[in-house]
Motif scaffolding. Structure first.
Motif, mmCIF file in Angstrom:
data_model
loop_
_atom_site.group_PDB
_atom_site.id
_atom_site.type_symbol
_atom_site.label_atom_id
_atom_site.label_comp_id
_atom_site.label_asym_id
_atom_site.label_seq_id
_atom_site.Cartn_x
_atom_site.Cartn_y
_atom_site.Cartn_z
ATOM 1 N N ALA A 131 58.157 54.425 37.830
ATOM 2 C CA ALA A 131 59.508 54.839 38.221
ATOM 3 C C ALA A 131 60.506 53.696 38.072
ATOM 4 O O ALA A 131 61.683 53.928 37.784
ATOM 5 C CB ALA A 131 59.503 55.353 39.662
ATOM 6 N N LEU A 132 60.049 52.463 38.246
ATOM 7 C CA LEU A 132 60.925 51.303 38.113
ATOM 8 C C LEU A 132 61.168 50.904 36.661
ATOM 9 O O LEU A 132 61.965 50.017 36.394
ATOM 10 C CB LEU A 132 60.328 50.111 38.875
ATOM 11 C CG LEU A 132 60.369 50.195 40.409
ATOM 12 C CD1 LEU A 132 59.495 49.105 41.019
ATOM 13 C CD2 LEU A 132 61.793 50.078 40.919
ATOM 14 N N GLU A 188 55.040 53.941 41.335
ATOM 15 C CA GLU A 188 56.280 53.216 41.582
ATOM 16 C C GLU A 188 56.619 52.321 40.393
ATOM 17 O O GLU A 188 57.782 52.213 39.989
ATOM 18 C CB GLU A 188 56.199 52.381 42.850
ATOM 19 C CG GLU A 188 57.551 51.744 43.186
ATOM 20 C CD GLU A 188 57.478 50.691 44.265
ATOM 21 O OE1 GLU A 188 58.324 50.734 45.173
ATOM 22 O OE2 GLU A 188 56.591 49.817 44.196
ATOM 23 N N GLY A 246 59.128 45.795 43.535
ATOM 24 C CA GLY A 246 59.592 47.039 44.141
ATOM 25 C C GLY A 246 59.523 46.996 45.658
ATOM 26 O O GLY A 246 59.599 45.947 46.289
ATOM 27 N N ASP A 247 59.355 48.144 46.273
ATOM 28 C CA ASP A 247 59.263 48.226 47.724
ATOM 29 C C ASP A 247 57.835 48.028 48.223
ATOM 30 O O ASP A 247 57.608 47.543 49.324
ATOM 31 C CB ASP A 247 59.778 49.586 48.214
ATOM 32 C CG ASP A 247 61.269 49.767 47.953
ATOM 33 O OD1 ASP A 247 61.993 48.756 48.026
ATOM 34 O OD2 ASP A 247 61.692 50.893 47.672
ATOM 35 N N LEU A 248 56.863 48.435 47.406
ATOM 36 C CA LEU A 248 55.472 48.397 47.864
ATOM 37 C C LEU A 248 54.862 47.014 47.721
ATOM 38 O O LEU A 248 53.945 46.656 48.453
ATOM 39 C CB LEU A 248 54.647 49.430 47.079
ATOM 40 C CG LEU A 248 55.166 50.866 47.168
ATOM 41 C CD1 LEU A 248 54.272 51.818 46.383
ATOM 42 C CD2 LEU A 248 55.238 51.326 48.623
ATOM 43 N N GLU A 268 49.867 55.234 44.070
ATOM 44 C CA GLU A 268 51.259 55.074 44.474
ATOM 45 C C GLU A 268 51.877 53.817 43.872
ATOM 46 O O GLU A 268 53.038 53.820 43.455
ATOM 47 C CB GLU A 268 51.344 55.020 46.004
ATOM 48 C CG GLU A 268 51.076 56.362 46.674
ATOM 49 C CD GLU A 268 50.950 56.241 48.176
ATOM 50 O OE1 GLU A 268 51.424 57.154 48.885
ATOM 51 O OE2 GLU A 268 50.391 55.232 48.663
ATOM 52 N N PRO A 278 49.918 51.517 50.649
ATOM 53 C CA PRO A 278 50.008 52.358 49.464
ATOM 54 C C PRO A 278 48.705 52.375 48.671
ATOM 55 O O PRO A 278 47.988 51.378 48.594
ATOM 56 C CB PRO A 278 51.132 51.704 48.653
ATOM 57 C CG PRO A 278 51.173 50.295 49.134
ATOM 58 C CD PRO A 278 50.813 50.360 50.584
#
Length: 373
Positions: free
Chosen positions: A98-99, A95, A320-322, A91, A87
């Protein structure tokens, strides 16, 4: 240089502690430095009384029912600046937004081959990716490095970074504000205390605020801890630019090899409780907020410190995911469930804040479950 002896935890004479406790209960501003040193050596019932006095002081200067926290994501400067697979910086920032994050915290130096204005570029990119995020970045050593690379003064770099979107700076790298201690911790290469002070006051002068820190549990002695806190109070009286005070133990895994035997594998819970309580009481009138470095303590210790003068738990860290690498705190996440449980156990309610201790916009509030104590 006098180095602390780790063979046995240093305790003060009970009579000295009792006398200092009486004075601090009457008027904390009246204590002498030797009295504060005595309180740092409190143990047993006297330590419990000291912590109770500190917690009563917390309840007077902050919301007594609240455990405050900020929602953030930590970046390691060199990692997010590198050209690599995975990422992009944008990005990672998107994120975090967004979180629900309201803050990005970024620390660490850039590699030698980074562009001359690399530190400034990162500020610009992060701010462009999420203008609503507060960027808390660059310790005094990174500020000095950025200025050197660009061929300008530190204050000029700070002005440019502030204009580009930098909101505040970490007051880390302070360690203990004593030149002999800093030289010992760094193997003789640390910048002098005067440089750290000048960098922090320059940041405050251009409109940035900062945290203040104390790194304890290595070679310093109690008198040096008191002198460090006194210097932070002096800076605060001149600038008013500190938002909070954070006390951090030097963990063995984070210590340079030559200090491994002197790091906090031997620091006691007694000392940790005492230094937090003294920090709360000695800084009354200068610092409202005392934060626990939850990534550096076990859960039971965190809860004891929150009951001994600490009002803030710092960051609800997001991976998060990243999952960007975050230096020494990589992989450390405080979830909303963890936060709710800790708050309930200390009899307080979680309350989200911004980096500057204001209320976040309603659309940035993170839902925290209610846990009954």
């Amino acid at each position: 240089m006098v180095l602390r002896e780790w063979a046995a935890d240093t305790l003060a004479e009970v009579d000295d502690v009792r006398a200092a406790l009486q004075h601090v209960a009457d008027d904390p501003s009246s204590l002498t430095d030797p009295e504060w040193v005595a309180l740092l050596g409190a143990s047993g019932p006297e330590l419990d009384e000291l912590c109770a006095l500190a917690d009563a002081a917390r309840a007077r200067v902050t919301d007594p029912a609240a455990l405050t926290f900020v929602v953030n994501r930590n970046f390691d400067t060199s990692v997010v600046a590198a050209d690599r697979q995975g990422p992009s910086l944008e990005e990672l920032v998107a994120e975090a937004w967004a979180l629900g994050a309201t803050e990005i915290c970024m620390q660490g130096p850039l590699p030698d081959d980074a562009p001359a204005d690399g530190y400034l570029q990162l500020v610009t990119r992060i701010h462009a990716a999420a203008p609503g995020l507060h960027l808390h970045a660059y310790r005094p050593p990174e500020v000095a490095d950025a200025a050197r690379r660009m061929g300008i003064t530190s204050i000029d770099f700070l002005r440019q970074a502030h204009a580009a979107g930098l909101g505040s700076v970490p007051g880390t790298a302070a360690q203990v504000l004593d030149d002999e201690v800093r030289a010992h911790l760094s193997g003789g290469i640390a910048a002098p205390v005067a440089d750290w002070v000048a960098s922090i006051e320059a940041a405050h002068g251009v409109g940035l605020f900062s945290t203040a820190t104390l790194l304890y549990g290595h070679v310093e002695i109690p008198a040096q801890q008191v002198a460090h806190l006194r210097l932070l109070i002096e800076i605060q009286s001149r600038t008013g630019g500190f938002s909070e005070l954070i006390l951090m133990p030097l963990l063995p895994e984070n210590a340079p090899p030559f200090l491994a035997a002197q790091a906090t594998s031997t620091v006691t819970l007694r000392e940790t409780r005492a230094v937090h309580a003294v920090a709360r009481l000695i800084t009354l009138g200068s610092f409202d907020h005392l934060q626990v470095a939850w990534t550096k303590h076990d859960r039971d210790t965190v809860e004891m410190l929150l009951a001994g003068g600490v009002d803030d738990i710092g960051g609800l860290l997001l991976d998060g995911d990243l999952m960007p690498a975050a230096g020494q705190e990589v992989g450390r996440v405080l979830t909303v469930d963890d936060l709710a449980d800790i708050a309930a156990r200390v009899g307080r309610a979680p309350r989200q804040r911004t980096t500057g201790y204001t209320d976040p916009p309603a659309d940035r509030l993170v839902a925290v479950p209610v846990v009954r104590p």
